[in-house]
Design a protein around this motif. Structure first.
Motif, PDB file in Angstrom:
ATOM      1  N   THR A   5       7.861  24.987  32.176  1.00  0.00           N
ATOM      2  CA  THR A   5       7.988  25.974  31.100  1.00  0.00           C
ATOM      3  C   THR A   5       8.790  25.438  29.924  1.00  0.00           C
ATOM      4  OG1 THR A   5       9.931  26.924  32.172  1.00  0.00           O
ATOM      5  CG2 THR A   5       7.786  27.921  32.680  1.00  0.00           C
ATOM      6  N   THR A   6       9.450  24.303  30.092  1.00  0.00           N
ATOM      7  CA  THR A   6      10.237  23.718  29.005  1.00  0.00           C
ATOM      8  C   THR A   6       9.571  22.431  28.537  1.00  0.00           C
ATOM      9  OG1 THR A   6      11.598  22.374  30.480  1.00  0.00           O
ATOM     10  CG2 THR A   6      12.345  24.626  30.054  1.00  0.00           C
ATOM     11  N   PRO A   7       9.839  22.030  27.311  1.00  0.00           N
ATOM     12  CA  PRO A   7       9.283  20.761  26.822  1.00  0.00           C
ATOM     13  C   PRO A   7       9.729  19.563  27.656  1.00  0.00           C
ATOM     14  CG  PRO A   7      10.128  22.044  24.989  1.00  0.00           C
ATOM     15  CD  PRO A   7      10.530  22.761  26.247  1.00  0.00           C
ATOM     16  N   HIS A   8      10.983  19.583  28.104  1.00  0.00           N
ATOM     17  CA  HIS A   8      11.470  18.471  28.921  1.00  0.00           C
ATOM     18  C   HIS A   8      10.733  18.408  30.266  1.00  0.00           C
ATOM     19  CE1 HIS A   8      14.936  19.151  26.201  1.00  0.00           C
ATOM     20  NE2 HIS A   8      14.897  17.819  26.167  1.00  0.00           N
ATOM     21  N   MET A  12       8.365  15.349  31.630  1.00  0.00           N
ATOM     22  CA  MET A  12       8.605  14.705  32.914  1.00  0.00           C
ATOM     23  C   MET A  12       7.349  14.739  33.779  1.00  0.00           C
ATOM     24  SD  MET A  12      11.088  13.140  33.997  1.00  0.00           S
ATOM     25  CE  MET A  12      11.551  12.360  35.487  1.00  0.00           C
ATOM     26  N   LEU A  13       6.652  15.862  33.775  1.00  0.00           N
ATOM     27  CA  LEU A  13       5.416  15.973  34.544  1.00  0.00           C
ATOM     28  C   LEU A  13       4.370  14.984  34.042  1.00  0.00           C
ATOM     29  CD1 LEU A  13       3.844  17.579  36.713  1.00  0.00           C
ATOM     30  CD2 LEU A  13       3.045  19.031  34.862  1.00  0.00           C
ATOM     31  N   MET A  14       4.242  14.843  32.746  1.00  0.00           N
ATOM     32  CA  MET A  14       3.262  13.910  32.173  1.00  0.00           C
ATOM     33  C   MET A  14       3.616  12.457  32.495  1.00  0.00           C
ATOM     34  SD  MET A  14       0.936  15.747  30.969  1.00  0.00           S
ATOM     35  CE  MET A  14      -0.021  14.521  30.134  1.00  0.00           C
ATOM     36  N   VAL A  15       4.903  12.135  32.464  1.00  0.00           N
ATOM     37  CA  VAL A  15       5.324  10.767  32.786  1.00  0.00           C
ATOM     38  C   VAL A  15       5.016  10.452  34.249  1.00  0.00           C
ATOM     39  CG1 VAL A  15       7.343   9.275  33.070  1.00  0.00           C
ATOM     40  CG2 VAL A  15       7.071  10.607  30.981  1.00  0.00           C
ATOM     41  N   LEU A  16       5.360  11.379  35.138  1.00  0.00           N
ATOM     42  CA  LEU A  16       5.097  11.145  36.557  1.00  0.00           C
ATOM     43  C   LEU A  16       3.604  11.083  36.849  1.00  0.00           C
ATOM     44  CD1 LEU A  16       7.837  13.371  38.200  1.00  0.00           C
ATOM     45  CD2 LEU A  16       7.786  10.883  38.009  1.00  0.00           C
ATOM     46  N   ALA A  17       2.817  11.923  36.194  1.00  0.00           N
ATOM     47  CA  ALA A  17       1.369  11.887  36.390  1.00  0.00           C
ATOM     48  C   ALA A  17       0.786  10.568  35.880  1.00  0.00           C
ATOM     49  CB  ALA A  17       0.715  13.065  35.685  1.00  0.00           C
TER      50      ALA A  17
END
Length: 72
Positions: A5-8, A12-17
């Motif tokens: 729900t937050t930009p951070h 983080m989700l995009m980096v891990l994916a």
């Protein structure tokens, strides 16, 4: 509420994916290279045949039947 729900959290989700996708691609490339090398060296691929020459094709008539379990 979740971390996305937050930009951070979304970053983080995009980096891990992205890292997971990269690692999966490396595994795919290494696997295909290993398979190609094995084929060049003449190795057989896949599981061995189930029926081997030392296995009987059917149970012999002299062998006793398997013991049955009694119902309780």
């Amino acid at each position: 509420m979740g971390y996305t729900t937050t930009p951070h959290g979304r970053l983080m989700l995009m980096v891990l994916a992205g890292l997971a996708e990269f690692e999966r691609e490396l595994i795919r490339v290494r696997t295909s290279e290993g398979r190609e090398r094995a084929k060049r060296e003449g190795r057989k691929m896949g599981r061995p045949y189930r029926l081997m020459s030392h296995h009987p094709t059917r149970p012999s008539a002299a062998s006793p039947p398997a013991p049955r379990r009694s119902p309780r």
